[in-house]
Design a protein around this motif. Structure first.
Motif, PDB file in Angstrom:
ATOM      1  N   HIS A 113       0.880  -1.187   0.000  1.00 30.71           N
ATOM      2  CA  HIS A 113       0.000   0.000   0.000  1.00 30.71           C
ATOM      3  C   HIS A 113       0.905   1.220   0.000  1.00 30.71           C
ATOM      4  O   HIS A 113       2.125   1.091  -0.150  1.00 30.71           O
ATOM      5  CB  HIS A 113      -0.968   0.012   1.191  1.00 30.71           C
ATOM      6  CG  HIS A 113      -0.312  -0.144   2.525  1.00 30.71           C
ATOM      7  ND1 HIS A 113       0.379   0.860   3.150  1.00 30.71           N
ATOM      8  CD2 HIS A 113      -0.240  -1.224   3.369  1.00 30.71           C
ATOM      9  CE1 HIS A 113       0.852   0.432   4.303  1.00 30.71           C
ATOM     10  NE2 HIS A 113       0.510  -0.828   4.457  1.00 30.71           N
ATOM     11  N   GLY A 114       0.343   2.404   0.183  1.00 30.61           N
ATOM     12  CA  GLY A 114       1.130   3.624   0.104  1.00 30.61           C
ATOM     13  C   GLY A 114       2.101   3.814   1.262  1.00 30.61           C
ATOM     14  O   GLY A 114       2.209   2.971   2.152  1.00 30.61           O
ATOM     15  N   PRO A 115       2.839   4.939   1.266  1.00 33.60           N
ATOM     16  CA  PRO A 115       3.890   5.180   2.256  1.00 33.60           C
ATOM     17  C   PRO A 115       3.411   5.084   3.703  1.00 33.60           C
ATOM     18  O   PRO A 115       2.275   5.450   4.030  1.00 33.60           O
ATOM     19  CB  PRO A 115       4.332   6.618   1.941  1.00 33.60           C
ATOM     20  CG  PRO A 115       4.001   6.805   0.504  1.00 33.60           C
ATOM     21  CD  PRO A 115       2.737   6.027   0.275  1.00 33.60           C
ATOM     22  N   GLY A 116       4.303   4.620   4.574  1.00 34.05           N
ATOM     23  CA  GLY A 116       3.995   4.476   5.995  1.00 34.05           C
ATOM     24  C   GLY A 116       4.103   5.784   6.748  1.00 34.05           C
ATOM     25  O   GLY A 116       4.722   5.851   7.816  1.00 34.05           O
ATOM     26  N   MET A 117       3.484   6.810   6.228  1.00 34.04           N
ATOM     27  CA  MET A 117       3.465   8.138   6.832  1.00 34.04           C
ATOM     28  C   MET A 117       2.018   8.538   7.083  1.00 34.04           C
ATOM     29  O   MET A 117       1.105   8.096   6.376  1.00 34.04           O
ATOM     30  CB  MET A 117       4.140   9.155   5.905  1.00 34.04           C
ATOM     31  CG  MET A 117       5.626   8.919   5.692  1.00 34.04           C
ATOM     32  SD  MET A 117       6.627   9.354   7.131  1.00 34.04           S
ATOM     33  CE  MET A 117       6.644  11.148   7.017  1.00 34.04           C
ATOM     34  N   PRO A 118       1.770   9.381   8.106  1.00 35.57           N
ATOM     35  CA  PRO A 118       0.383   9.756   8.405  1.00 35.57           C
ATOM     36  C   PRO A 118      -0.282  10.487   7.247  1.00 35.57           C
ATOM     37  O   PRO A 118       0.317  11.323   6.589  1.00 35.57           O
ATOM     38  CB  PRO A 118       0.527  10.674   9.635  1.00 35.57           C
ATOM     39  CG  PRO A 118       1.944  11.152   9.602  1.00 35.57           C
ATOM     40  CD  PRO A 118       2.736  10.028   9.014  1.00 35.57           C
ATOM     41  N   ARG A 119      -1.554  10.104   7.019  1.00 38.85           N
ATOM     42  CA  ARG A 119      -2.418  10.588   5.953  1.00 38.85           C
ATOM     43  C   ARG A 119      -2.079   9.936   4.606  1.00 38.85           C
ATOM     44  O   ARG A 119      -2.730  10.167   3.610  1.00 38.85           O
ATOM     45  CB  ARG A 119      -2.356  12.118   5.836  1.00 38.85           C
ATOM     46  CG  ARG A 119      -3.594  12.792   5.234  1.00 38.85           C
ATOM     47  CD  ARG A 119      -3.522  12.812   3.720  1.00 38.85           C
ATOM     48  NE  ARG A 119      -4.442  13.763   3.090  1.00 38.85           N
ATOM     49  CZ  ARG A 119      -4.491  13.985   1.794  1.00 38.85           C
ATOM     50  NH1 ARG A 119      -3.675  13.347   0.973  1.00 38.85           N
ATOM     51  NH2 ARG A 119      -5.347  14.844   1.292  1.00 38.85           N
ATOM     52  N   PHE A 120      -1.078   9.059   4.595  1.00 35.54           N
ATOM     53  CA  PHE A 120      -0.818   8.167   3.473  1.00 35.54           C
ATOM     54  C   PHE A 120      -1.313   6.788   3.900  1.00 35.54           C
ATOM     55  O   PHE A 120      -2.414   6.387   3.512  1.00 35.54           O
ATOM     56  CB  PHE A 120       0.677   8.131   3.131  1.00 35.54           C
ATOM     57  CG  PHE A 120       1.178   9.375   2.456  1.00 35.54           C
ATOM     58  CD1 PHE A 120       1.339   9.418   1.081  1.00 35.54           C
ATOM     59  CD2 PHE A 120       1.511  10.504   3.192  1.00 35.54           C
ATOM     60  CE1 PHE A 120       1.814  10.559   0.449  1.00 35.54           C
ATOM     61  CE2 PHE A 120       1.971  11.647   2.574  1.00 35.54           C
ATOM     62  CZ  PHE A 120       2.125  11.681   1.201  1.00 35.54           C
ATOM     63  N   LYS A 121      -0.520   6.073   4.686  1.00 37.12           N
ATOM     64  CA  LYS A 121      -0.969   4.800   5.231  1.00 37.12           C
ATOM     65  C   LYS A 121      -2.256   5.011   6.036  1.00 37.12           C
ATOM     66  O   LYS A 121      -2.403   5.990   6.748  1.00 37.12           O
ATOM     67  CB  LYS A 121       0.111   4.211   6.139  1.00 37.12           C
ATOM     68  CG  LYS A 121      -0.227   2.839   6.707  1.00 37.12           C
ATOM     69  CD  LYS A 121       0.932   2.273   7.511  1.00 37.12           C
ATOM     70  CE  LYS A 121       0.592   0.898   8.076  1.00 37.12           C
ATOM     71  NZ  LYS A 121       1.718   0.291   8.815  1.00 37.12           N
ATOM     72  N   ARG A 122      -3.184   4.082   5.861  1.00 38.30           N
ATOM     73  CA  ARG A 122      -4.490   4.059   6.539  1.00 38.30           C
ATOM     74  C   ARG A 122      -5.544   4.924   5.869  1.00 38.30           C
ATOM     75  O   ARG A 122      -6.692   4.895   6.274  1.00 38.30           O
ATOM     76  CB  ARG A 122      -4.382   4.441   8.024  1.00 38.30           C
ATOM     77  CG  ARG A 122      -3.449   3.548   8.815  1.00 38.30           C
ATOM     78  CD  ARG A 122      -3.365   3.916  10.295  1.00 38.30           C
ATOM     79  NE  ARG A 122      -2.420   3.041  10.958  1.00 38.30           N
ATOM     80  CZ  ARG A 122      -1.120   3.311  11.079  1.00 38.30           C
ATOM     81  NH1 ARG A 122      -0.644   4.458  10.594  1.00 38.30           N
ATOM     82  NH2 ARG A 122      -0.315   2.460  11.667  1.00 38.30           N
TER      83      ARG A 122
END
Length: 628
Positions: A236-245
């Motif tokens: 999935h996308g990057p493990g940064m807030p507002r990306f991941k999840r």
């Protein structure tokens, strides 16, 4: 003697079935989007991935369906939209529907040796015969295609965890990339902490790229490169807030690269050429059907994706879709749809902020400094938005706004586009019978030890068109006035009643007061999820002491794991945590609730109730946990 003959014949048949099938190698990684040189990222250092793309094909529009690992992997292992099986949350332990298999089982049935190194992380219970793994020949840190029988075709997965969110916060770390040159999204504040996290994220991609190169070298030295189809993607996308999840394009888009050696080019996607770019819409529910198609196995009818290439290839769809459910201990419900240019987001719990406190996410420096600056009033738009409640609908133009910061949902110029995507999304959710609109506590209470898909397969059990109509009206105040919700409060289906109550909560005090006596009656509803929703709705506005007392007692009862199912308690404790300031007179009773999960709860799910109780007791204090 007869048994030996049967086994011999089976072996001959398996060998014949396996003859002249390609080897297939999946080189996967975690928590990273297409931040590669071959995708035009000039800050990235990815020579091996770029070289693979130069001799293969790069997919420009690939979504992972879910913006977090376990639900995304569930779509992959099952070939299905995880919410259709009730397996959309992070995390779950849901029985497979009757008659369904995981994709390695299909490959093994035609003679493949299937190995997985090293992560599974499915929300569906893996089939076993006693202790015997029916899915993989081997799934462990030692699993390898080398362990197959001589001449046996293999399907092998090597998954790299160096790019995982948890590795971004690992310290000490000597940076490779210059943080001053890190490309920051406009919704993140420009601080040393944020720049360091982004630089370290790119460092980890470079490390992953090097390990990927070693796998390719190993294949080459073994003389298998010309017999092996190779695919690479992140989960999935990057493990940064507002990306991941988050099921925006930024959280769902992954790089997908395929290489077909000359011998197997007839199985490649249409238009395949070295260095080529494929602009079709693809997503993880497609990769499973594609894998089987390449191996010459017809995908079963219950798969919900299409084969991109191979013997059973099908045309690309008009839309692909993404989803967000419960993230660890916090509930949300979001569905997203794209046609490749526009992204339509439907928020079904818009009153909850994007950035609910999530223990795991708050362990990252970027999250903490971002939230601290918001609390201090130091942020401009769009950096404040993540910490506020959500609109019911969002629409973004990826061509002019790749970071998805300009919401066009109310633009008259884009009304037809929004309608087209919204209708495409509704058609998909209805077609696959998305179970995410049944509250988790209610769903599991009814399913018990059976597959939710099987339990809710009929219109009588789950009238999805009616449930979704109620959810739409309830969660978008622009669609209906409070009186339009009243008829749903007496509906025979618990999910319809749940959404009707949520509609009053979302509309606020004036709406709630128009029907407070009826909502109060629902504190005695047969469904615990409806009782919890009614209690929160009444607590959200000033009520008489008697009503506030009864509402709170309802929540305390539902939050007690000694008498209630685990996820009913999770729902109730979430509400108690949201309203703990108003419920201060009951603080002692709230803190006395059991905060340790029963032994019957799967190990990886146990910590969620503990995290909620920690937040009740200690607020935004971070407790370090393992990989997530």
């Amino acid at each position: 003697m007869f048994r030996a003959l049967v086994l011999f014949c089976f072996g001959v048949i398996s060998a014949a079935a396996a003859a002249d099938r390609p080897n297939i190698l999946w080189l996967t990684s975690e928590d990273n989007g297409p931040q590669y040189g071959c995708y035009g990222d000039t800050y990235a250092t990815t020579p091996h991935i770029d070289a693979l793309a130069a001799k293969g094909i790069r997919f420009k529009r690939c979504w992972s369906n879910a913006p977090v690992c376990a639900p995304a992997r569930t779509c992959l292992i099952s070939g299905r939209w995880a919410p259709a099986d009730g397996a959309e949350h992070m995390r779950s332990d849901i029985p497979l529907p009757d008659g369904h298999q995981m994709y390695p089982q299909f490959l093994r049935s035609v003679g493949y040796y299937c190995s997985n190194n090293s992560k599974e992380d499915y929300n569906l219970t893996k089939p076993k015969d006693g202790k015997k793994d029916l899915v993989w020949n081997e799934s462990s840190g030692k699993a390898h295609w080398k362990n197959r029988a001589e001449g046996q075709p293999f399907f092998a997965v090597f998954n790299d965890t160096i790019t995982h969110e948890s590795q971004i916060r690992r310290r000490p770390h000597t940076l490779i990339h210059d943080p001053a040159k890190a490309p920051l999204p406009p919704f993140h504040p420009d601080t040393p902490e944020v720049r360091h996290d982004w630089a370290q994220y790119y460092d980890n991609i470079t490390l992953m790229d090097g390990k990927l190169g070693k796998h390719l070298d190993e294949l080459e030295k073994a003389g298998l490169a010309e017999d092996t189809i190779i695919m690479h993607y992140g989960d999935h996308g990057p493990g940064m807030p507002r990306f991941k999840r988050w099921p925006y394009n930024t959280g769902l888009q992954v790089g997908l690269i395929m290489h077909f050696p000359e011998k197997w080019k007839h199985l490649a996607p249409k238009g395949y050429a070295p260095g080529g770019v494929n602009e079709e819409l693809v997503s993880f529910v497609d990769l499973t059907a594609t894998l089987l198609s390449i191996a010459g196995v017809k995908p079963p009818d219950y798969f919900q994706g299409r084969a991109i290439c191979g013997e059973f290839a099908k045309p690309a769809p008009e839309f692909i879709h993404g989803f967000r459910g419960r993230m660890d201990e916090r509930y949300d419900l979001v569905r997203s749809t794209t046609d490749g240019r526009y992204v339509y987001i439907r928020n079904y719990l818009p009153h909850l902020p994007y950035g609910q406190f999530l223990n795991y996410m708050f362990q990252q420096a970027t999250t903490r400094v971002w939230k601290a600056q918001f609390d201090e009033g130091r942020l401009p738009e769009p950096q404040t938005r993540f910490w506020k409640p959500k609109p019911a609908e969002e629409l973004y133009d990826l061509e002019s706004d790749p970071w998805e910061t300009i919401n066009l949902a109310d633009s008259t110029a884009h009304a037809e586009i929004k309608t087209r995507l919204a209708q495409g999304q509704r058609q998909w959710l209805t077609q696959v019978r998305d179970l995410g609109f049944i509250p988790e506590g209610e769903r599991l209470a009814q399913a018990k030890t059976q597959s939710p898909k099987d339990i809710f397969a009929t219109e009588e059990a789950y009238p999805i068109t009616t449930v979704m109509e109620a959810a739409d009206l309830a969660t978008n105040p622009a669609l209906a006035k409070p009186e339009a919700l009243a008829k749903w409060l007496d509906h025979s289906n618990a999910s319809v009643r749940y959404w009707a109550v949520q509609g009053y909560l979302i509309r606020g005090e004036n709406a709630i007061r128009t029907n407070a006596p009826k909502i109060e009656q629902m504190l005695g509803d047969s469904s615990p999820s409806v009782r919890i929703a009614a209690a929160e709705t009444l607590i959200s506005v000033a009520q008489s002491p008697a009503v506030l007392e009864r509402s709170t007692r309802t929540l305390l009862d539902c939050a007690d794991m000694k008498t209630q199912p685990y996820f009913v308690a999770i729902e109730a404790v979430n509400v108690l945590d949201r309203w703990q300031v108003r419920l201060k007179p009951w603080q002692a009773q709230i803190h006395a609730l059991p905060g340790q999960a029963p032994e019957s709860v799967q190990k990886r799910l146990k910590e969620y109730i503990a995290r909620l109780h920690d937040h009740l007791l200690e607020g935004d204090q971070i407790k370090s946990t393992g990989e997530n």
